[in-house]
Design an enzyme around this catalytic site. Sequence first.
Site, short mmCIF file in Angstrom:
data_model
loop_
_atom_site.label_atom_id
_atom_site.label_comp_id
_atom_site.label_asym_id
_atom_site.label_seq_id
_atom_site.Cartn_x
_atom_site.Cartn_y
_atom_site.Cartn_z
N ASP A 266 0.86 -1.18 0.00
CA ASP A 266 0.00 0.00 0.00
C ASP A 266 0.90 1.24 0.00
OD1 ASP A 266 -2.50 1.43 0.41
OD2 ASP A 266 -3.19 -0.40 1.38
N HIS B 158 -11.17 -3.55 2.97
CA HIS B 158 -11.15 -3.18 4.39
C HIS B 158 -12.02 -1.96 4.69
CE1 HIS B 158 -8.42 -0.52 2.41
NE2 HIS B 158 -8.33 0.23 3.48
N ASP B 159 -12.58 -1.34 3.65
CA ASP B 159 -13.44 -0.17 3.85
C ASP B 159 -14.92 -0.49 3.62
OD1 ASP B 159 -11.23 1.48 4.31
OD2 ASP B 159 -11.01 1.96 2.19
N ASP C 79 -3.19 4.48 -2.38
CA ASP C 79 -4.31 4.99 -1.59
C ASP C 79 -4.78 6.35 -2.12
OD1 ASP C 79 -5.71 4.47 1.06
OD2 ASP C 79 -4.99 6.51 1.39
N GLU D 124 -6.22 3.56 -6.22
CA GLU D 124 -7.53 3.68 -5.59
C GLU D 124 -8.13 4.98 -6.12
OE1 GLU D 124 -9.78 3.59 -1.26
OE2 GLU D 124 -7.99 4.77 -1.52
#
Length: 553
Positions: free
Chosen positions: A98, A328-329, A199, A254
């Site tokens: 990430d 994870h969101d 991200d 992302e």
Amino acid sequence: MEKHWWQRSVVYQIYPRSFQDSDGDGVGDLPGITRRLPYLKELGIDVIWLSPIYQSPNDDNGYDISDYRKIQPQFGTMEDFDRCLEEAHRLGLKIVMDLVVNHTSDEHAWFVEARKSRDNPYRDFYIWRDPKDGREPSNWGSCFGGSAWLYDDRTGQYFLHLFSKKQPDLNWDNPKVRDEVFDMMHFWLKKGIDGFRMDVISLISKDQTFPDGPAESTGYTSFNIAANGKHVHEYLEEMNRRVLSNYDIMTVGECSGVTLEEAKKYANLEGTELDMAFQFEHMSIDDDPVTGKFTEKKLFLPDLKEVLSRWETGLEGIAWNSLFWDNHDQPRIVSRWGNDSEEYRALSAKMLATCLHMMKGTPYIYQGEELGMTNYPWASVSEFNDIDSTNNYKELVEKKIMTEEEAFRALRRRSRDNARTPVQWDDSKNAGFSEADPWLPVNPNYKEINAKAELSDPDSVFHYYQKLIALRKESDLIVYGTYELLLPEDPDLYVYTRTLGEEKLLCISNFSDHLRDFDLPDSFREGKVLIGNYGGWKAGDPIRPYEALVLKI
Ligand code: NOJ
């Protein structure tokens, strides 16, 4: 079209805090991940996306980084990381890290310096503005509630934070920031990692005039103003030239708040920016216009089909897509758009997997999704840990947008913590995740839903995922075929075809709990069942509740 290894790959996301603890502190870690690599190998995935493992004060569970070149001590040491990477490579698995560079932690050395004085050499690493009429420079909201500006007494200016107060936004217009970030990326790539998941990369170039948003500005409205700024493609091209193009890696951006037209640039097949885009339009179709994701609104299937199909056909031959339901969101997909009752959990988890994995793009599996893990049965607001959930709950209630009960019900359904409960490995204490009490509770259904049980059941969700992954490996049709939606208005069935030369497949998924008639297109009458979640289907039969079926001619 030039072919790339990442187009045939399946990615598995690990959220390290919740994956596997090895040292009995209730928090997952790197040696825990290394221990479970053979499990991932058995599942058949190719690439691991590792959520942040860098040094962080954990205001946003590692998405607030205070040193990009150090490992978070709770997760282990750099030696542990090196061992994990080496072992993954030995097993033929790749690791993508990430990259969180829209913002740092306020405890990062750059920010500690920056806030010392207006003329500090690091001041321009961040975004500072004078007060406007004694108030915030604009009405931008933070995604985690409140204003996106925080006043800093020492120097009498506000700094921008699109996320928490402890996540100041970096100023990408400063070439020194880009130099530092690119340098850090080389550091990790030279270690041999296989790429980056970037991200909120769509946010790095803000309109530095900070135009006010609508009167009722929230994090999400500001986010949309901030996304796809004037220089974002320029910066990514520069990153590509100076860093990415020097390695055989995979990159995924992302791309929150990105339209299809924009995604064509981010993930263009000419390879001048990133390899693929991770877009969210389909994940917000059951959002509420005012409260965003904090709602109990149900899915209307034709909306989902419209969005996903537009992306499938829109990117065809131009850019590469990512396919995902969970991360994870997001809450657990089987609880959100499937059915997590005892009767239908496994069937609907397999149906959702089929519907996604037969599409064009690189599929992503989030830890536990391959087991059909469900949302957690939250009993009170105090159980939530996630800053996004707790802050937004407070704000929704304080501003009287929702009652406490409504806000709690919305959180139960959509909180990110649903995805963050520990992976359920077996039926022993704490589901085999940790000797100690875990940082977030284990879902009480772990006695029935766990990896050990699924590995020994040939009909499990795990083994179904394994088959789907294996199919993609051997089929150019699944990887490269073009997509066409059938029955766009049907409220229950999601039906599409994929075509490559003479080869064609038909994917039928029933999103409902009732039996559905279905007129099989004549061309598929002689089709062979490639995969299905029930068995025993023949041409002319109706489609059973949550049935998924793939026919090939
Ligand atoms: C997106 C990440 O996926 C999310 O978990 C995080 O909170 C925000 N970016 C801020 O880094």
